[in-house]
Design a protein around this motif. Structure first.
Motif, short mmCIF file in Angstrom:
data_model
loop_
_atom_site.label_atom_id
_atom_site.label_comp_id
_atom_site.label_asym_id
_atom_site.label_seq_id
_atom_site.Cartn_x
_atom_site.Cartn_y
_atom_site.Cartn_z
N ASP A 255 0.83 -1.21 0.00
CA ASP A 255 0.00 0.00 0.00
C ASP A 255 0.87 1.26 0.00
N GLY A 280 -2.09 -3.27 3.64
CA GLY A 280 -2.46 -2.33 4.71
C GLY A 280 -2.26 -2.96 6.07
N GLU A 281 -2.44 -2.16 7.11
CA GLU A 281 -2.15 -2.63 8.47
C GLU A 281 -3.30 -3.39 9.12
N THR A 282 -4.52 -3.21 8.62
CA THR A 282 -5.64 -3.89 9.28
C THR A 282 -5.85 -5.28 8.70
#
Ligand SMILES: Nc1nc2c(ncn2[C@@H]2O[C@H](COP(=O)(O)OP(=O)(O)OP(=O)(O)O)[C@@H](O)[C@H]2O)c(=O)[nH]1
Ligand SMILES: Nc1nc2c(ncn2[C@@H]2O[C@H](COP(=O)(O)OP(=O)(O)OP(=O)(O)O)[C@@H](O)[C@H]2O)c(=O)[nH]1
Ligand SMILES: [Mg+2]
Ligand SMILES: [Mg+2]
Lengths: 300, 278
Positions: A255, A280-282
């Motif tokens: 990302d 992404g981080e989630t």
């Protein structure tokens, strides 16, 4: 963002009717710069350019394009060269195989890689992905070294409302073997081993992974690799592939704006498929690998 | 191109390969080779060792930026902010820096400014315990600026010498996260005069050319005073730092060479230059 290297090649070649070997070499120099700036490994770039040159010089008409009515268009040599680059890169990144080896009663998945590459977060993402496919995963806290690594995995497990197995005093090979029985007891059909980040030159820790492999026999061992890694990608991937039965790799942090050339280098050197991309981080930011997007990103 | 045409093509190719595979980057490598081949004596042009030595010297010159040690200022506390993309080694480096100050007999407060990532504050807490530093942490999801403001206040009221502010990893392309960083920077300035006195960008030595964009964007958001290059104990050479130092003139202050408390070294351009050619 299109890098100067490949854009130069495209501009010089646009509509070019004929391509002499000299103009092909010049275009290849621009492509070379672009790939190196995109972090593709030095030797891998050399091989890639050799293949592109062979195709460009070859009389094989394997590149086609169609106009709006679906009628076949004749491509100029310049456009054909650009097409060859994209197609060759996509072909090298494939074939697409995002399958997971599933075994009964408990599928074992092991995450391995360098420090900070995204293994723990990706373990959580894989668990979520498997839950969407009606599996019941259990996370296994096999990183017994990093401060609060177990806490980190437990937080992810809690977010997903799935069990996290940890047992103080057990070293990772014992833990991973015991986890299989624990999973059966909790009606889980997948265990995901989150291991500690490690250097390939750390013989003791590389041996630990071999031990986990011997004792727990993972059905899927994934090398988790940061998309921003540079020339070291080849050294690292080759060593993991040499010592373990790697099933595929996962590229994380796509990302950002890292070109991700490591994907090509790792694929070339290990022959293993790219399985997933971390975006992404989630925990919902995991995608199955598709070659087209990554190919044009690497080329620039 | 003068002397370059006389340099053996295979020598140039070999040198270019060494430079590129150490992540120096193709354009920086080409500039370095051009520069060196213009500098070296006609007689030395066919001596590989001389060319290599000239290259190494040029790299060391680029890297040898003023590297003051981190010092506790007249006005206590010294406020240090640590930033960088995800997973580079910020939290671990803060533990090491805390230990370094503790070895100098200083009192340290750590600010758990990563209020986002799972167990981030717990991780920093372990480092605080190991190094004998005080820790200020907030609630999960709390505004990082308020936690770090509080950390500076705690340092001031307890007479601590240093505050080190940990921040969440963030990709430089995320506008909202870079705005959050700017806010932290401003709030630290409100908490103490001249704060943050040092802003360190943590770069992972395994990173390729993207490190240049990282340095550019972080520097554009908040003025960096130094770089910490981590994971140099691995096989990656960290050569991308050469282009970064040349373009942005930000000194590398420390290197990380492992995962333990004492695995931090002051940066030495000479050692780094020679390791590149090992
Ligand atoms: N932006 C972004 N960040 C990611 C992604 N995957 C992981 N991260 C972040 O990268 C950092 C490191 O992730 P971890 O999961 O702790 O990495 P790890 O490989 O387990 O680290 P070690 O256990 O220390 O080796 C964290 O800040 C994560 O949130 C991703 O796809 N995109
Ligand atoms: N080998 C080695 N590993 C390191 C070094 N510095 C940090 N690490 C490891 O890198 C991983 C990530 O370190 P962290 O301190 O969590 O990185 P971070 O930048 O705070 O990560 P986020 O907060 O998630 O962005 C951990 O496994 C550390 O032990 C180093 O110099 N050498
Ligand atoms: Mg981890
Ligand atoms: Mg951190």
């Amino acid at each position: 963002t299109i890098s100067k290297g490949f854009r130069n090649a495209r501009l010089k070649l646009q509509g070019k009717a004929e391509m002499s070997e000299e103009s092909i070499d010049e275009a290849l120099r621009d492509v070379r710069v672009s790939l190196l700036e995109g972090d593709v490994e030095f030797g891998v770039v050399k091989n890639f350019l050799g293949r592109v040159k062979d195709k460009a010089l070859g009389k094989v008409v394997d590149v086609e394009a169609k106009d709006k009515e679906g009628k076949k268009l004749k491509l100029s040599a310049g456009d054909r060269f650009v097409q060859i680059c994209y197609q060759e890169l996509e072909a090298l990144m494939g074939p697409v195989d995002t399958s997971l080896n599933i075994s009964k009663p408990v599928t074992r998945i092991m995450m391995v890689g360098l420090q900070g590459s995204g293994k723990t977060t990706t373990a959580g993402k894989l668990a979520k992905y498997l839950m969407a496919q009606k599996h019941r995963p259990m996370l296994v806290a096999a990183d017994v070294y990093r401060p609060a690594a177990i806490d980190q995995l437990q937080v992810l497990g809690a977010q997903l409302a799935i069990p996290v197995y940890t047992e103080s005093g057990l070293m990772p090979p014992d833990l991973c073997e015991r986890a299989i029985q624990k999973a059966k007891e909790r009606q889980c059909d997948v265990v995901i081993y989150d291991t500690a980040g490690r250097l390939t030159i750390d013989d003791a820790l590389m041996h630990e992974l071999e031990e986990i492999e011997r004792r727990a026999r993972p059905d899927n061992t994934f090398l988790v690799c940061d998309a921003m890694i540079g020339q070291d990608a080849v050294r690292t991937a080759a060593e993991f592939a040499k010592r373990l039965a790697l099933h595929g790799f996962i590229l994380t942090k796509l990302d950002g704006d890292a070109r991700g050339g490591a994907a090509l280098s790792i694929k070339e050197v290990t022959g293993k498929p790219i399985k997933f991309l971390g975006m992404g981080e989630t925990l919902d930011r995991l995608e199955e690998f598709r070659p087209a997007g990554l190919a044009s990103r690497i080329l620039g | 191109f003068g002397a370059k045409r006389e340099l053996d093509k295979s020598l140039l190719d070999d040198l270019e390969q060494i430079l590129i595979t150490s992540d120096i980057g193709v354009k920086t490598a080409q500039h370095l080779l051009e520069l060196v081949s213009n500098k070296i004596d006609k007689k030395e042009v066919d001596q590989p060792d001389k060319v290599r030595a000239a290259l190494q010297a040029e790299i060391e010159r680029i890297l040898d930026l003023e590297n003051r040690p981190l010092e506790v200022a007249e006005s206590k506390p010294l406020v240090l902010m640590v930033v960088g993309v995800n997973g580079g080694g910020k939290t671990t480096t803060i533990g090491k820096l805390a230990q370094r100050f503790r070895d100098q007999g200083r009192r340290v407060v750590l600010g758990a400014g990563d209020t986002f990532r799972a167990a981030a504050a717990d991780q920093l807490e372990v480092w605080a315990q190991r190094s004998g530093a005080d820790l200020v942490r907030g609630k999960e999801g709390q505004d990082p600026s308020s936690v770090l403001f509080e950390a500076v206040k705690r340092a001031q009221s307890s007479g601590a010498d240093v505050v080190i502010a940990d921040t969440a990893g963030r990709l430089h392309t995320k506008v909202n996260l870079m705005e959050e960083l700017k806010k932290v920077y401003r709030v630290l300035g409100k908490a103490a005069l001249g704060a943050p006195h040092e802003v360190l960008l943590v770069l992972d030595a395994t990173t390729g050319q993207n490190a240049i964009a990282q340095a550019a964007q972080f520097n554009a958001a908040i003025p960096l005073t130094g770089i910490v290059l981590t994971k140099l104990d691995g096989t990656a050479k960290g050569g991308v730092i050469v282009g970064i130092c040349q373009e942005f003139k930000i000194p590398v202050r420390f290197i990380g060479i492992g995962e333990k408390l004492d695995d931090l070294r002051q940066f030495d351009a000479r050692e780094f230059g020679s390791a590149l050619f090992d």
